[in-house]
Design an enzyme around this catalytic site. Structure first.
Site, PDB file in Angstrom:
ATOM      1  N   ALA A 217      40.601  30.240  45.583  1.00 31.04           N
ATOM      2  CA  ALA A 217      40.670  29.741  47.845  1.00 31.04           C
ATOM      3  C   ALA A 217      39.936  30.391  48.956  1.00 31.04           C
ATOM      4  CB  ALA A 217      41.754  29.801  47.440  1.00 31.04           C
TER       5      ALA A 217
ATOM      6  N   ASP B  45      49.985  40.080  40.285  1.00 35.96           N
ATOM      7  CA  ASP B  45      48.647  40.937  41.061  1.00 35.96           C
ATOM      8  C   ASP B  45      48.815  41.775  41.748  1.00 35.96           C
ATOM      9  OD1 ASP B  45      45.905  40.467  41.242  1.00 35.96           O
ATOM     10  OD2 ASP B  45      45.739  39.030  42.084  1.00 35.96           O
TER      11      ASP B  45
END
Length: 171
Positions: free
Chosen positions: A22, A134
């Site tokens: 994205a 993450d």
């Protein structure tokens, strides 16, 4: 940038960042009269149902998390032309990576302050059964008041979700 109005609501102003699946834009929300960060799923992934579902899962995971150290999600949707988006709080102070590049190594006191805020955000997520997976400097945004907000729950997993990764795996 191509399209400048998303869903007849969000005016794209500038590219703020990007990742694997994205791009994130500074956008203006015409309905609520405020700037937002608008994450748009890249076109090449919009036809892949696995990526679309991952994007939707990110929106659901992040929207369920309420904490002053987590970037809130305001909206998610799909436009008529198949553009998938997530609207989030716009945090204009940059990220931890930018801060370290600009100012050099953090003082021990500042590192502890940031670490405690990130830990508080992750604790809140864990209490909701969501694991970020993450955490890195680029996903730790810095507010104008120099507090942090954890962003990008893109590969987060619910605790009960079946997953092919195992403890100790590197993603």
């Amino acid at each position: 940038m191509g399209k400048t109005l998303v869903d007849d609501r969000y005016e794209l102003r500038a590219l703020a960042g990007g990742g694997g699946m994205a791009d994130v834009f500074l956008a203006y929300d015409r309905v609520l009269d405020r700037d937002v960060a608008l994450k748009l799923l890249k076109d090449r992934y919009a036809q892949d149902e696995e990526f679309v579902e991952r994007f939707r899962r990110e929106a659901r995971s992040a929207a369920s998390l309420i904490n002053r150290y987590i970037v809130p999600v305001f909206d998610r949707g799909e436009t008529e032309d198949g553009t998938y988006y997530i609207a989030m709080e716009y945090v204009p102070g940059g990220d931890l990576g930018d801060l370290i590049e600009k100012e050099g190594p953090l003082s021990p006191r500042r590192a502890v302050e940031i670490g405690l805020q990130v830990a508080e955000a992750l604790r809140a997520a864990h209490e909701r059964g969501t694991f970020h997976r993450d955490v890195k400097p680029r996903n730790i945004l810095i507010t104008r008041s120099r507090h942090v907000k954890v962003a990008d729950f893109g590969i987060a997993r619910a605790a009960e979700a079946t997953t092919i990764s195992h403890p100790g795996d590197i993603l």
